[in-house]
Design an enzyme around this catalytic site. Structure first.
Site, PDB file in Angstrom:
ATOM      1  N   SER A 213       0.817  -1.235  -0.060  1.00 25.28           N
ATOM      2  CA  SER A 213       0.034   0.098   0.182  1.00 25.28           C
ATOM      3  C   SER A 213       0.872   1.205   0.049  1.00 25.28           C
ATOM      4  O   SER A 213       1.944   1.038   0.462  1.00 25.28           O
ATOM      5  CB  SER A 213      -0.819  -0.047   1.336  1.00 25.28           C
ATOM      6  OG  SER A 213      -1.566   1.310   1.504  1.00 25.28           O
TER       7      SER A 213
ATOM      8  N   TYR B 167      -2.313  -0.900  10.425  1.00 27.44           N
ATOM      9  CA  TYR B 167      -2.354  -0.885   8.725  1.00 27.44           C
ATOM     10  C   TYR B 167      -1.112  -0.761   8.093  1.00 27.44           C
ATOM     11  O   TYR B 167      -0.635  -1.656   7.198  1.00 27.44           O
ATOM     12  CB  TYR B 167      -3.587  -0.322   8.201  1.00 27.44           C
ATOM     13  CG  TYR B 167      -3.674  -0.427   6.730  1.00 27.44           C
ATOM     14  CD1 TYR B 167      -4.255  -1.674   6.085  1.00 27.44           C
ATOM     15  CD2 TYR B 167      -3.291   0.589   5.811  1.00 27.44           C
ATOM     16  CE1 TYR B 167      -4.188  -1.670   4.645  1.00 27.44           C
ATOM     17  CE2 TYR B 167      -3.160   0.373   4.486  1.00 27.44           C
ATOM     18  CZ  TYR B 167      -3.739  -0.639   3.973  1.00 27.44           C
ATOM     19  OH  TYR B 167      -3.951  -0.912   2.553  1.00 27.44           O
TER      20      TYR B 167
END
Length: 272
Positions: A145, A158
């Site tokens: 990401s 995350y």
């Protein structure tokens, strides 16, 4: 190493029930690949199968909980029983955390994010690698990401899970040099998916961030656009794929001035 052309290849896709995952499946089918679609949501897999239409004879669906190592370990033989072999894996499945600070985040939620995003990717890589090494050419594509290289306030766990995927994949690339297995790491930016809803990350903090950013000219990629870029990167055997204008821009900023990049994200998130 030769790049993998997906036509007539068998590719496993996790998180295939929606968002980027379902678009990866349809992209691969359109290019003549056979696909093993993996997701924990059985209803989503059924919808995916129905949407495949005449292509569903080239599609198998597998309901798997990626946090359960035994379920993942049983998957390669299921895929091979249906398709005869396996040539590639795209580890797309992932969730985000609620938009809160680490100090307020439950340990159970921290564990779940790490289990799905990192350990799910690791389990899939470990169990499929012996089969991939037997193929003339094969490929592993892992989705990290933008949050795996720049810190996003309220998404620190995350980000940590995706940073772990980043280094895992980069290490894997180095370890597999000289073999038939190619490796690609993908850094998606903002993509218009249901990941917030599916992760149970909706709430007051998210609503506040969404409202603060509602007037900003930020156009997320569509899941189809992201999927197209990912498959292109895989077929071109790219080491690194930046999927999104924001991901590309922040990658540059982070290389030049990491502190500035972190501050820019924090300011635009308007996170408190």
């Amino acid at each position: 190493m030769l790049a993998i052309i997906v036509s007539n290849k068998v590719i496993v896709v996790t998180g295939a029930g929606g968002g980027i995952g379902s678009n990866l499946v349809h992209n691969l089918l359109s290019k003549g690949a056979r696909v093993a679609a993996v997701d924990i949501d059985e209803e989503a897999l059924e919808k995916l199968n129905n949407k495949a239409g005449e292509k569903n004879e080239y599609l198998s669906t597998h309901r798997v909980n990626l946090t359960n190592r035994e379920e993942v370990e049983a998957l390669p033989e299921q895929v091979i029983a249906h398709h005869g072999t396996v040539d590639g894996v795209i580890n797309n499945a992932g969730i985000i955390q609620p938009f809160i600070n680490i100090s307020e985040l439950d340990i159970e939620k921290i564990q779940l994010v790490m289990d799905i995003n990192f350990y799910g990717t690791l389990y899939m890589t470990k169990v499929f690698l012996p089969y991939l090494l037997k193929r003339p050419t094969a490929h592993i594509t892992n989705l990290s990401s933008m949050g795996g290289f720049v810190p996003v306030p309220g998404q620190s766990i995350y980000g940590a899970s995706k940073a772990a995927v980043k280094l895992l994949t980069e290490g894997l690339y180095s370890e597999l040099k000289g073999t038939n297995v190619n490796v690609t790491i993908v850094f998606p930016g903002a993509v218009a998916t249901d990941i917030i809803k599916n992760s149970g990350a909706e709430g007051d903090a998210y609503d506040s961030i969404k409202k603060a950013n509602s007037n900003k000219k930020v156009k997320p990629f569509t899941p189809k656009e992201a999927a197209d870029i990912i498959i292109e990167g895989m077929e071109r055997n790219k080491y690194r794929v930046l999927a999104g204008r924001d991901s590309k821009l922040l990658d540059v900023f982070n290389r030049l001035n990491p502190k500035f990049a972190a501050g820019l994200i924090a300011k635009n998130m308007n996170f408190k």
